[in-house]
Design an enzyme around this catalytic site. Sequence first.
Site, PDB file in Angstrom:
ATOM      1  N   HIS A 181      39.242   3.097   8.124  1.00 14.40           N
ATOM      2  CA  HIS A 181      39.357   2.039   9.131  1.00 14.40           C
ATOM      3  C   HIS A 181      40.793   1.985   9.638  1.00 14.40           C
ATOM      4  O   HIS A 181      41.730   2.024   8.838  1.00 14.40           O
ATOM      5  CB  HIS A 181      38.969   0.692   8.530  1.00 14.40           C
ATOM      6  CG  HIS A 181      38.997  -0.433   9.511  1.00 14.40           C
ATOM      7  ND1 HIS A 181      38.068  -0.570  10.516  1.00 14.40           N
ATOM      8  CD2 HIS A 181      39.867  -1.465   9.654  1.00 14.40           C
ATOM      9  CE1 HIS A 181      38.344  -1.645  11.234  1.00 14.40           C
ATOM     10  NE2 HIS A 181      39.433  -2.203  10.730  1.00 14.40           N
ATOM     11  N   ARG A 217      16.879   0.754  13.016  1.00  4.77           N
ATOM     12  CA  ARG A 217      17.950   1.396  12.271  1.00  4.77           C
ATOM     13  C   ARG A 217      17.453   2.059  10.996  1.00  4.77           C
ATOM     14  O   ARG A 217      17.907   3.143  10.632  1.00  4.77           O
ATOM     15  CB  ARG A 217      19.039   0.371  11.938  1.00  4.77           C
ATOM     16  CG  ARG A 217      19.901  -0.029  13.125  1.00  4.77           C
ATOM     17  CD  ARG A 217      21.095  -0.818  12.678  1.00  4.77           C
ATOM     18  NE  ARG A 217      20.731  -2.117  12.135  1.00  4.77           N
ATOM     19  CZ  ARG A 217      21.481  -2.831  11.298  1.00  4.77           C
ATOM     20  NH1 ARG A 217      22.625  -2.342  10.877  1.00  4.77           N
ATOM     21  NH2 ARG A 217      21.092  -4.008  10.873  1.00  4.77           N
TER      22      ARG A 217
END
Length: 221
Positions: A111, A67
């Site tokens: 979100h 990552r």
Amino acid sequence: MRRKRTAILISGRGSNMRALVQRARSPSYPAEIALVLSNRPDAPGLAFAKENGIATAAVDHKIYAGREEFERSMQLLLELHRIEYICLAGFLRILTPWFVGHWRGRLLNIHPALLPAYRGLDTHARALADGVKIHGCTVHFVVPAMDEGPIIAQAAVPVLDSDTTETLAARVLEQEHIIYPAALERVAGEKLRVEGNRVFCGDDAFPSAPLRVPSAEGDSG
């Protein structure tokens, strides 16, 4: 007024990206969408950005060993485009503490739930399964812990007896398209302050559709 150079990170069609791009067309908006970046070279949202004259880039996460290596490639592109703020808009990668720390206070996410409730995935199905009467969406600053960080804006919608995950998601998405551009406007315009985990935005309310819950007598008007 110097507009702040902002990047939007996407993985798919970029529904919230489109709302941000449309709002940023106003010359008085304090953020300029200077780059749309995706971890998927075939993300449909990249075509929309190109059609609107916005620089695009793709950094395929699949070709990196880890990552952080992937994020360092992203970081080089962000620096090349002189980016000052980042908005995550359906970016389906968990970011490392290294990247989040570098962009602390300048990295926003939306979100599809009223945080701190329903962190993670499948928020609408979980809300329906729990029988909640109020659901919604949240714009927040990103911190290393997933779906945490100081909350900038929220919008609520009633959960109707007739709702499915699809109908509830659609109503929440309408509110996402309203509060995300409003939140970026406050952040880029430096019209808020953060104290601990609280964000103070002044007295002006964020725009959203008024919440109206049908009464027990069955009023649906």
